[in-house]
Write an enzyme that holds these catalytic residues in place. Sequence first.
Site, PDB file in Angstrom:
ATOM      1  N   HIS A  99       0.873  -1.177   0.000  1.00 54.48           N
ATOM      2  CA  HIS A  99       0.000   0.000   0.000  1.00 54.48           C
ATOM      3  C   HIS A  99       0.909   1.226   0.000  1.00 54.48           C
ATOM      4  CE1 HIS A  99      -2.713   2.999   1.855  1.00 54.48           C
ATOM      5  NE2 HIS A  99      -3.701   2.266   1.422  1.00 54.48           N
ATOM      6  N   ASP A 118       2.942  -4.460   8.218  1.00 55.69           N
ATOM      7  CA  ASP A 118       1.731  -3.672   7.979  1.00 55.69           C
ATOM      8  C   ASP A 118       0.542  -4.618   8.190  1.00 55.69           C
ATOM      9  OD1 ASP A 118       0.415  -1.901   5.033  1.00 55.69           O
ATOM     10  OD2 ASP A 118      -0.558  -2.634   6.853  1.00 55.69           O
ATOM     11  N   GLN A 161      -4.786  -4.950   7.173  1.00 52.98           N
ATOM     12  CA  GLN A 161      -5.810  -5.881   6.690  1.00 52.98           C
ATOM     13  C   GLN A 161      -5.828  -7.187   7.471  1.00 52.98           C
ATOM     14  OE1 GLN A 161      -8.143  -5.268   4.433  1.00 52.98           O
ATOM     15  NE2 GLN A 161      -7.381  -3.288   3.787  1.00 52.98           N
ATOM     16  N   LYS A 168     -10.681  -0.718  10.499  1.00 54.38           N
ATOM     17  CA  LYS A 168     -10.823  -1.973   9.758  1.00 54.38           C
ATOM     18  C   LYS A 168     -11.158  -3.131  10.706  1.00 54.38           C
ATOM     19  CE  LYS A 168      -7.441  -0.414   6.435  1.00 54.38           C
ATOM     20  NZ  LYS A 168      -8.115  -0.002   5.212  1.00 54.38           N
ATOM     21  N   CYS A 223      -4.740   2.319  -3.742  1.00 53.94           N
ATOM     22  CA  CYS A 223      -3.481   2.834  -3.163  1.00 53.94           C
ATOM     23  C   CYS A 223      -2.350   1.818  -3.306  1.00 53.94           C
ATOM     24  CB  CYS A 223      -3.652   3.233  -1.701  1.00 53.94           C
ATOM     25  SG  CYS A 223      -4.746   4.608  -1.470  1.00 53.94           S
TER      26      CYS A 223
HETATM   27  C1  LIG Z   1      -2.540  -2.910   3.536  1.00 52.30           C
HETATM   28  C2  LIG Z   1      -2.871  -1.512   3.986  1.00 52.30           C
HETATM   29  N1  LIG Z   1      -1.896  -0.774   4.573  1.00 52.30           N
HETATM   30  C3  LIG Z   1      -2.145   0.490   5.021  1.00 52.30           C
HETATM   31  C4  LIG Z   1      -3.396   1.053   4.866  1.00 52.30           C
HETATM   32  C5  LIG Z   1      -3.618   2.463   5.401  1.00 52.30           C
HETATM   33  O1  LIG Z   1      -4.505   2.343   6.500  1.00 52.30           O
HETATM   34  P1  LIG Z   1      -5.105   3.690   7.135  1.00 52.30           P
HETATM   35  O2  LIG Z   1      -3.934   4.460   7.679  1.00 52.30           O
HETATM   36  O3  LIG Z   1      -6.058   3.223   8.184  1.00 52.30           O
HETATM   37  O4  LIG Z   1      -5.791   4.394   5.989  1.00 52.30           O
HETATM   38  C6  LIG Z   1      -4.424   0.329   4.241  1.00 52.30           C
HETATM   39  C7  LIG Z   1      -5.777   0.975   4.018  1.00 52.30           C
HETATM   40  N2  LIG Z   1      -6.445   0.383   2.896  1.00 52.30           N
HETATM   41  C8  LIG Z   1      -7.500   0.945   2.301  1.00 52.30           C
HETATM   42  C9  LIG Z   1      -8.124   2.098   2.582  1.00 52.30           C
HETATM   43  O5  LIG Z   1      -9.155   2.218   1.653  1.00 52.30           O
HETATM   44  N3  LIG Z   1      -9.150   1.162   0.784  1.00 52.30           N
HETATM   45  C10 LIG Z   1      -8.131   0.350   1.160  1.00 52.30           C
HETATM   46  O6  LIG Z   1      -7.828  -0.712   0.628  1.00 52.30           O
HETATM   47  C11 LIG Z   1      -4.165  -0.986   3.810  1.00 52.30           C
HETATM   48  O7  LIG Z   1      -5.120  -1.742   3.251  1.00 52.30           O
END
Ligand SMILES: Cc1ncc(COP(=O)(O)O)c(CNc2co[nH]c2=O)c1O
Length: 407
Positions: free
Chosen positions: A124, A201, A204, A227, A365
Amino acid sequence: ASPIDVARIRQQFPILSRMVKGKPLVYLDNAATSQKPQVVIDALVDYYTGYNANIHRGIHTLAEEATAAFESTRDTAQRFINAALREEIIFTRGTTEGINLVAYTWGRQNVQAGDEIIISAMEHHSNIVPWQILCEEKGANLKVIPINDDGELLMEEYERLLSNKTKLVSVVHVSNSLGTINPVKQIIDLAHQAGAVVMIDGAQSTVHMNIDVQALDCDFFACSAHKLYGPTGVGVLYGKKHILEAMPVFMGGGEMIKEVTFAKTTYNDLPYKYEAGTPNIADVIAFKAAIDFINEIGKANIAQHEQDVLQYATAQLEQIHGLHIVGKAVEKASVLSFTVDKVHPQDLGILLDNRGIAVRTGHHCTQPLMDRFCIPGTTRASFAVYSTREEVDALVAGLQKAIQLLL
Ligand SMILES: Cc1ncc(COP(=O)(O)O)c(CNc2co[nH]c2=O)c1O
């Protein structure tokens, strides 16, 4: 048969009764953010109606109650990922902030010119850009583990990339675009043999599988509450205590200090050293309700249910002519990305929304990953504890109708 009572669980999510464009909502964008059970919503309302106050050092009842609730989430989060110590749990705004915190503190202190940082092709942007910024600043080099056509890491290439120049390996546990579950324990052990530290990371993975940071032996682990059926704006950065203690501070301000004079400031102990300013108190408190919700059902039961929905959806989608699944790893979590010949994902997404069906379309992303597959993006359905086979049937019917209209 599903190990859980999905109907009873769905009743706990008010939003799932919503209508969208005259149709019942079919929410299949859980990899972007999950919906929130009533207990999480109630926790937010209870705080603001019952004991809203700023935390730590307060000597009045509301402040003491708010502090107790806030710190209780830290204990719950510690158990949730099996951290050895509560002070290894740092509250952030989410995974993105957690990764940036490590890049700007541990990274700046330990990465020098000529050093190497290894990430993977399925990362990501939040696990790519912070390391690019650091490498540019330090004159270090970013190395990328390639993946095969099924979306699985080429581990022999990873081993070839590891060297005495490798300072950090930072990889995603579960891909948000492919659903691939990476062999992080093996990745971590190999990195440690090469003398590197490892950031995982977990944005997910944390909702789909049991996380044991001590068993993994990762040095850092980041995840996001939103999430995990929790509020937005809250996350956890886990770090091994001896590593966190050796790192420089991140943001300066209140809470993260012991004593401030104009001549010199001394910093607070962990975890407050990394929690400057008034935190997101309400959402941290509500985060505990989300973790309790997950624990009450049981992650193994949730995972079994999600796998049932994923396998059913995969089998159904594979029968659609011209549809190609992107991400066919043997080990997958409940993310299902696909393309359809001669159809743009955006058009599919719009037509599905007209039928009340929420999916995500685009690069998610993970633009370098889309480049690797030579596609502009995918349509992605992602499932949660409240997803059902009937919702998959609605998706399939919607896709067939949309493809008919578009071709
Ligand atoms: C694998 C992964 N890493 C980092 C992030 C960043 O997380 P955040 O800091 O909470 O935003 C996401 C968010 N993924 C997604 C956010 O919207 N669609 C997605 O797939 C992710 O799926």
